[in-house]
Design an enzyme around this catalytic site. Structure first.
Site, short mmCIF file in Angstrom:
data_model
loop_
_atom_site.label_atom_id
_atom_site.label_comp_id
_atom_site.label_asym_id
_atom_site.label_seq_id
_atom_site.Cartn_x
_atom_site.Cartn_y
_atom_site.Cartn_z
N TYR A 19 20.79 3.43 -11.81
CA TYR A 19 20.97 4.41 -10.74
C TYR A 19 22.03 5.45 -11.10
CZ TYR A 19 18.02 1.32 -8.06
OH TYR A 19 16.97 0.57 -7.64
N TYR A 147 15.23 -6.73 -0.72
CA TYR A 147 15.18 -6.08 -2.04
C TYR A 147 14.38 -6.97 -2.98
CZ TYR A 147 16.25 -4.22 -6.58
OH TYR A 147 16.11 -3.69 -7.84
N ASP A 248 11.12 -15.06 -2.87
CA ASP A 248 11.79 -14.40 -3.99
C ASP A 248 13.19 -14.99 -4.11
OD1 ASP A 248 13.17 -12.79 -5.71
OD2 ASP A 248 12.54 -10.88 -4.82
N LYS A 277 17.15 -13.73 -12.78
CA LYS A 277 18.62 -13.57 -12.88
C LYS A 277 19.34 -14.72 -13.61
CE LYS A 277 19.73 -9.91 -9.76
NZ LYS A 277 18.72 -9.41 -8.83
#
Ligand code: PLP
Length: 430
Positions: A19, A147, A248, A277
């Protein structure tokens, strides 16, 4: 190796960071090495890591067992294609994942990143209904404030306000959203939450393939913790309305919330599970999507005759070998006492922040501590302040949070929490 000023200038000129802007590139902190809970900077300073490099390095940096796993696998083979070929690191990883994850998840797709694991999960749900000749079930249902990643399928189920819907309107498929559950973690389910979910299912289950959610902890969408009863109810409603449940657990998996998986807080199994992750202990990119025998069989019996996905680096042996070492450490069970201790220390250490004028809420679950401010923080302002305090903390929006490695000492946690409280205090004085 020192990073030179020329290299830093090259970085600013040529490299996208997450970003980031090419007009006004954000300042970069040059890191030369990392070990345990410490990041070593170019100028010799050390920072205590409070982020686990986006929640992944749960065993700390440069862990001897993970280093050894990587080195010995490199000498065997770093990579080989997974089409038509198999190898021990992938087999052992799948065996561990089937054993560790909630019951019933025994078909494993090894993916190369979290977002891809989510794409795979969505595709599994769609192919499942297609195989049953119910292709009209092709929409998703999700919670606001979620998210799920940055690729297109994942983006389409991220929060429509804080996510990227606005700039990609017209490109992203339109899915169904329900409000973020108001029922907080540790509290019973409020009937409005349950009714909001059921209302959408009652009206649209005929076109909904799956409910996708982050169980218990919504991570990058707002660091919010909701009631385990909500998750339990979601499971019941999915069964009742014939909608698959995709959990998720890319952020929550492998002990972060105090249970091995966040689904364990509610004692439920999803139909499809995504992990990522922390899977390799933060060593390299790897993720997985697991599903049930029934869904695996059904997809395979459909028109395509197979599951339609297969990345180049699928099942990368090097990443699988490190993941096996990381999961081996998890299987010793030591994380339970580590996470429980960190949890208490986060509560003690962050409580003083609740008194501050600028703070809206302080909350802790497992090894996650969040100080939610009333106003967003300015990253360019606070990042240097945290570094000045010797800690690496990277807030987003209104949330200043910690997700430290499980091996963090009590002193590490004390330094992280007091650093945050001090910085927030200094911001109020400024
Ligand atoms: C980080 C994250 C993802 C995306 O994973 P990447 O590896 O960044 O693609 C998806 N879902 C959740 C819950 C995450 O925290």
């Amino acid at each position: 190796m020192q990073i030179t000023p020329e290299q830093l200038a090259f970085d600013r000129e040529h490299i996208w960071h997450p970003y980031s802007s090419m007009i006004n590139p954000p300042p970069m902190t040059p890191v030369v090495s990392a070990s345990g809970t410490r990041l070593k900077l170019n100028d010799g300073r050390e920072l205590i890591d409070g982020m686990s490099s986006w929640w992944s390095t749960i065993h700390g940096y440069s862990h001897p067992a993970l280093n050894e796993a990587a080195k010995s696998q490199i000498d065997q083979m770093s990579h080989v294609m997974f089409g038509g070929i198999t190898h021990e690191p992938a087999i052992e990883l799948a065996r561990k994942l089937v054993r560790m994850t909630p019951e019933g998840l025994d078909k494993v797709f090894i993916a190369d990143s979290g977002s891809v694991a989510v794409e795979v999960a969505i595709k599994m749900a769609l192919q499942y209904w297609q195989s049953l000749e119910r292709g009209e079930k092709h929409k998703l249902l999700t919670l606001r404030g979620g998210y799920h990643g940055d690729t297109f399928g994942a983006m389409s189920v991220c929060d429509p306000v804080t996510g990227m819907h606005e700039i990609f309107t017209g490109v992203l498929p339109k899915h169904h959203f329900v409000p973020r559950p108001a029922s907080k973690f540790g509290e019973p389910l409020q009937s409005e939450d349950s009714e909001a979910l059921e209302a959408v299912l009652r009206a649209h289950a005929n076109e909904i393939a799956a409910l996708i959610l982050e169980p218990i902890v919504q991570g990058a969408g707002g660091m919010y913790f909701y009631s385990a009863d909500y998750l339990k109810r979601a499971r019941e409603l999915c069964d009742q309305y014939e909608v698959l449940l995709i959990a998720d657990e890319i952020a929550t998996g492998f002990g972060r919330t105090g249970k091995l998986f966040a689904c364990d807080h509610a004692g439920i199994s999803p139909d499809i599970l995504c992990v990522g992750k922390a899977l390799t202990g933060g060593y390299m990119t790897l993720a997985a999507t697991l599903t049930t025998d029934t869904i695996g069989q059904t997809i395979s019996a459909g028109g395509a005759g197979c599951f339609m996905h297969g990345p180049t680096f699928m099942g990368n042996p090097l990443a699988c070998a490190v993941a096996n070492a990381s999961l081996g450490l998890i299987e010793t069970g030591q994380w339970q006492t580590q996470v429980a201790r960190i949890s208490e220390e986060l509560k003690t250490g962050l409580t003083p922040a609740a008194e501050l004028e600028s703070v809206a809420d302080v909350r802790v679950i497992g090894a996650i501590g969040v100080v939610e401010r009333k106003e967003p923080v300015t990253l360019s302002e606070v990042q240097p302040m945290f570094i000045e305090h010797g800690i690496w903390v990277r807030p987003f929006g209104r949330n200043v949070y910690l997700m430290p490695p499980y091996i963090s000492s009590s002193e590490d946690i004390a330094a992280l929490t007091s650093g945050i409280v001090d910085v927030l205090r200094e911001l109020e004085r400024a």
